[in-house]
Design a protein around this motif. Structure first.
Motif, short mmCIF file in Angstrom:
data_model
loop_
_atom_site.label_atom_id
_atom_site.label_comp_id
_atom_site.label_asym_id
_atom_site.label_seq_id
_atom_site.Cartn_x
_atom_site.Cartn_y
_atom_site.Cartn_z
N LEU A 234 0.89 -1.33 0.32
CA LEU A 234 0.12 0.39 -0.12
C LEU A 234 0.42 1.18 -0.05
N TYR A 235 0.80 2.52 -1.15
CA TYR A 235 1.56 3.36 -0.95
C TYR A 235 0.90 4.66 -0.56
N LYS A 236 1.81 5.34 -0.06
CA LYS A 236 1.42 6.75 0.93
C LYS A 236 1.13 7.19 0.19
N SER A 237 1.78 7.30 -1.27
CA SER A 237 2.25 8.65 -1.90
C SER A 237 1.62 7.84 -3.13
N ILE A 238 1.42 9.18 -4.24
CA ILE A 238 1.62 8.51 -6.05
C ILE A 238 3.15 8.26 -6.48
N PRO A 239 3.55 7.74 -6.75
CA PRO A 239 4.82 7.54 -7.24
C PRO A 239 4.92 8.36 -8.95
N GLN A 240 6.06 9.20 -9.12
CA GLN A 240 5.71 9.54 -10.15
C GLN A 240 5.50 8.58 -11.82
N ASN A 241 5.53 9.40 -12.49
CA ASN A 241 4.96 8.77 -13.80
C ASN A 241 3.31 8.23 -13.64
N MET A 242 2.77 8.32 -12.51
CA MET A 242 1.44 7.28 -12.49
C MET A 242 0.06 8.66 -12.21
N VAL A 243 -0.80 8.06 -12.52
CA VAL A 243 -2.30 9.43 -11.92
C VAL A 243 -3.05 8.09 -10.73
N GLU A 244 -3.35 9.02 -10.39
CA GLU A 244 -4.44 8.42 -9.03
C GLU A 244 -6.23 7.93 -9.97
N ILE A 245 -6.95 6.96 -9.25
CA ILE A 245 -7.99 6.78 -9.97
C ILE A 245 -8.85 6.89 -8.38
N ASP A 246 -9.85 7.37 -7.97
CA ASP A 246 -10.44 6.74 -6.53
C ASP A 246 -11.43 6.10 -6.72
N ASN A 247 -11.62 5.50 -5.16
CA ASN A 247 -12.75 3.96 -5.85
C ASN A 247 -13.49 4.46 -6.45
N TYR A 248 -14.54 3.53 -6.28
CA TYR A 248 -15.82 4.04 -6.95
C TYR A 248 -16.31 2.13 -6.93
N GLU A 249 -17.51 2.01 -6.83
CA GLU A 249 -18.57 0.89 -6.87
C GLU A 249 -19.70 1.41 -7.40
N GLY A 250 -19.91 0.18 -8.02
CA GLY A 250 -21.25 1.26 -9.27
C GLY A 250 -21.60 0.11 -10.29
N GLU A 251 -22.13 0.28 -11.40
CA GLU A 251 -22.55 -0.37 -12.53
C GLU A 251 -21.23 0.25 -13.53
N ILE A 252 -21.05 0.11 -14.61
CA ILE A 252 -20.38 -0.46 -15.58
C ILE A 252 -20.42 -0.70 -16.32
N PRO A 253 -20.95 -0.36 -17.75
CA PRO A 253 -21.44 -1.28 -19.39
C PRO A 253 -20.08 -1.76 -19.99
N VAL A 254 -20.22 -2.61 -20.68
CA VAL A 254 -19.06 -3.49 -21.02
C VAL A 254 -19.84 -3.69 -22.33
N VAL A 255 -19.53 -3.40 -23.19
CA VAL A 255 -19.47 -3.98 -24.68
C VAL A 255 -18.60 -4.93 -25.79
N PHE A 256 -19.19 -6.11 -25.89
CA PHE A 256 -17.73 -6.85 -26.76
C PHE A 256 -19.02 -7.25 -28.09
N ASN A 257 -18.07 -7.14 -29.21
CA ASN A 257 -18.02 -7.92 -30.83
C ASN A 257 -19.08 -9.59 -30.52
N CYS A 258 -20.19 -9.17 -30.50
CA CYS A 258 -20.43 -10.78 -30.36
C CYS A 258 -20.58 -12.17 -31.29
N ARG A 259 -19.19 -12.43 -30.97
CA ARG A 259 -18.21 -14.10 -32.02
C ARG A 259 -18.45 -14.34 -31.40
N GLU A 260 -18.38 -16.50 -31.56
CA GLU A 260 -17.98 -17.95 -31.55
C GLU A 260 -16.97 -17.71 -29.79
#
Length: 720
Positions: free
Chosen positions: A466-492
């Protein structure tokens, strides 16, 4: 449009619909008029009349029709007479083998395990006569490699596949390779496709070619195959035209419409030595194909791993096929002769039908129960001959007709029966062994119609510290809970499951179209690399660790003598597989992102369709489709709201969403790529993709899995 390409596109479309359009109308017409003389054009499975009083005339019409067809096409059976093609007459069971199947290749021990395949086939189905080595689809198109490259890049290359073929030959099993005529948009060979196929045939010692999406091969196929190796057959996927039976020893009987009374396989009737393999890939109940094969003396295509989805056979259907297999082999010459009378009118049970096969000293009846109710009691009435012996080959025991010639027995729901008779003073070679074998199989009788199910599981992820700070050349993504859309090509290949429920009994609902569904996710606080890992960063890792992969095939293939091509230092690293990426991540104190972590970084909580917003805009990402990558910071306008660069279309990016069901192993790719194979819907997805789009990559072996179009980036876990 090129006529050949147009034909392939039409054929593929009809294949998905499960019909063969030119024969639908004629099938209905011949069914209605079956009591009359048969029309010249007949369906691939000629419907039979339901009225038994019409059968006599129907069978006379069949004989007359066959003579007319032979005369019309000037039929020449010389290829069937050749000694090098006599193996076809006993090639009933054909295994369609996905070479990505983990039962075929053991990646931990780096060896092919063909014995596992053969032992399983013998235990469940009686055995295999042919194994089709399916190779490229649905992976082809992910990068520029063509269908022949996929054979060359298999573990050990063509030499190892030759050893596989040799081992199969030692067991009496023939080997097919596959041809995808629609593969016109990937890397081109310096020679034509047929010449390339002939080279593979010769290199591995294959015995046949499966003609994917084709109803026939050209005369050039026959000429060049004969030059490369004797006894090589062609087997079409689509219904083989009558005029081409003389040049094609085999064909599929796929999705053929049948009448309530068992129909007659058209091509098998025209040439009894022509072997057809019944198949309905998405159907759980195989009894229709089994009954067609049994009534026509033909074969079955055993296909459970359908391009990465598992459509398992039920114990009942496996038992029925295993029962058929020994009988078909023992009497293979009889089943491939013209001494065949379909629909004999001496069955005694409702919904039970029979065909008669015979020679001067033997009669054999194949029976089917079309109903879902078991038939017990009188089954068949024959002209009794006291000097003949009668046997029930399903039970493996002698039976004794009563004075009126009635033979009693049992046929399970949708099952088969078989009675054979021959003079008591005639000795059939090894007949006692056949009876003993059939008796043992009879003990396996089952009514279980539930197909074998397997389940894909998601590989657990080990969190980073568990990092306390964000290292160089990385960006922060906040925690999230919920629905997300997912798209697939309908293939076999499907989506996340070992078998998508919607595919059962029908296949892809909307083939080659986008399908959207929702996933509930929970993403903890993480940071993600601002860019994909570059060539320069990966070289730093190599120099620091001395990392060398266990299998070097195609590792950093784009580098020259271990050096990054000049000017490509800041391009995303490619030609690495999951293990190569994980090794880098571990060294960097990071891990690969889950699919949902990657998507949240690219789309933001706003769920943008593209990292920069909801519309495609010029100059925001790599718009190439030829596979040329660009520096990871070439498009500042295309940055995601979190600040991450290059999350659209430069290269696909691997995620730590790896699934395994013990048959297939796959991971989810995100982001699209700068390569898009053109010319066919069957290719893997490429080009610019939305943030919610997911692509399923089957995994097998590093030499296959490493691609010029797939890279990665890393994440770390942050304290809340």
């Amino acid at each position: 449009m090129d006529i050949h390409k147009k034909h392939v596109i039409i054929s593929c479309t009809l294949l998905f619909l499960g019909i063969i359009f030119p024969f639908t109308i004629s099938a209905q017409k011949s069914f209605k008029n079956s009591f009359q003389d048969l029309d010249p054009i007949q369906a691939p499975l000629i419907p039979a009349p339901s009225d038994t009083t019409q059968w006599k005339h129907f069978k006379k019409s069949l004989l007359k029709w066959r003579e007319q067809i032979h005369e019309k096409v000037n039929y020449n059976a010389s290829l069937y007479d050749r000694e090098d093609f006599q193996w076809i007459r006993s090639s009933f069971n054909c295994c369609f083998l996905m070479m990505y199947d983990q039962r075929f290749y053991d990646r931990n021990n780096n060896c092919y395990t063909i014995d596992k395949i053969l032992v399983e086939g013998q235990k469940r189905f009686g055995g295999y006569d042919i194994v089709v080595l399916w190779h490229a689809y649905p992976r082809i198109g992910l990068d520029p490699r063509n269908q022949f490259d996929f054979y060359r890049d298999m573990p050990g290359g063509l030499n190892a596949l030759k050893e596989v073929a040799n081992k199969l030959h030692e067991k009496g099993v023939k080997v097919y390779i596959n041809y995808n005529p629609w593969d016109t948009g990937t890397r081109r060979e310096s020679i034509g496709d047929i010449d390339a196929l002939a080279m593979v045939i010769k290199a591995i010692g294959a015995d046949g070619i499966f003609l994917d999406t084709m109803d026939r091969g050209s005369e050039e196929f026959r000429q060049k195959l004969d030059m490369s190796r004797k006894g090589v057959v062609l087997e079409s996927e689509l219904a083989l035209p009558v005029e081409d039976i003389s040049r094609h020893h085999m064909s599929w009987a796929q999705w053929f419409y049948d009448s309530p009374v068992p129909g007659i396989l058209r091509n098998k009737w025209i040439e009894p030595r022509h072997m057809q393999h019944g198949i309905s890939r998405w159907t759980e109940d195989k009894s229709k194909e089994l009954q067609t094969a049994w009534m026509n003396g033909s074969g079955i295509m055993i296909w459970e791993n359908v391009f990465g989805q598992w459509v398992g056979w039920s114990p009942r259907d496996s038992y029925i096929l295993k029962t058929m297999y020994g009988i078909q082999h023992y009497f293979s010459e009889m089943f491939t002769s013209d001494q065949w009378e379909p629909l004999v009118n001496n069955t005694l049970a409702t919904d039970v039908y029979a065909s008669l096969w015979y020679d001067d000293n033997c009669q054999l009846w194949t029976l089917v129960n079309r109903s879902y109710i078991q038939k017990d009691g009188p089954l068949l009435q024959i002209t009794l001959n006291k000097d003949w012996a009668y046997y029930d080959l399903v039970k493996g025991e002698e039976v004794f007709p009563d004075k009126s010639g009635v033979i009693e027995g049992q046929i399970i729901p949708r099952g088969i029966g078989c009675i054979v008779a021959f003079p008591k003073d005639k000795t059939l070679k090894d007949f006692d062994k056949l009876l003993s074998s059939q008796s043992l199989i009879a003990q396996e009788k089952t009514y279980n119609t539930k197909s074998v199910q397997i389940k894909a599981s998601l590989k657990p992820v080990s969190p980073t510290k568990l990092y306390k700070s964000i290292p160089q050349n990385m960006v922060e993504i906040d925690n999230y809970e919920g629905e997300i859309p997912v798209v697939f090509n309908c293939r076999e290949i499907g989506y996340y499951q070992s078998l998508e429920h919607d595919f059962i009994n029908r296949g892809p609902a909307i083939p080659h179209q986008k399908i959207t569904f929702s996933r509930h996710i929970k993403v903890n606080h993480v940071a993600i690399d601002a860019t994909p890992v570059t060539n320069a960063q990966y070289k730093e890792f190599l120099e620091a660790t001395g990392y060398k992969p266990r299998f070097p095939e195609n590792f950093l293939k784009h580098w020259k003598n271990g050096e990054i091509p000049v000017g490509s230092e800041q391009h995303p690293v490619v030609y690495v597989d999951l293990d190569d990426a994980r090794a880098y991540a571990k060294w960097a104190g990071k891990r690969l992102p889950r699919e949902e972590e990657w998507q949240l970084a690219a789309a933001g909580k706003e769920m943008y369709k593209y990292p920069w917003g909801n519309n495609i805009q010029a100059g925001h990402c790599n718009e190439h489709t030829n596979g040329i990558t660009t520096p990871v910071k070439a498009y500042p306008l295309g940055r995601a709201t979190c600040g991450a660069w290059d999350m659209c279309s430069n290269t696909w990016e691997m995620t730590e969403s790896e699934y395994n069901d013990e048959r297939n192993r796959f991971c989810i790719l995100k982001g699209g790529s700068s390569y898009k194979a053109e010319g066919s819907d069957w290719y893997f997805d490429g080009g610019i993709q939305t943030t919610d789009f997911a692509a399923k990559q089957l995994l097998l072996y590093p030499g296959i899995d490493r691609c010029s179009t797939v890279g990665f980036r890393c994440v770390i876990d942050l304290k809340k």
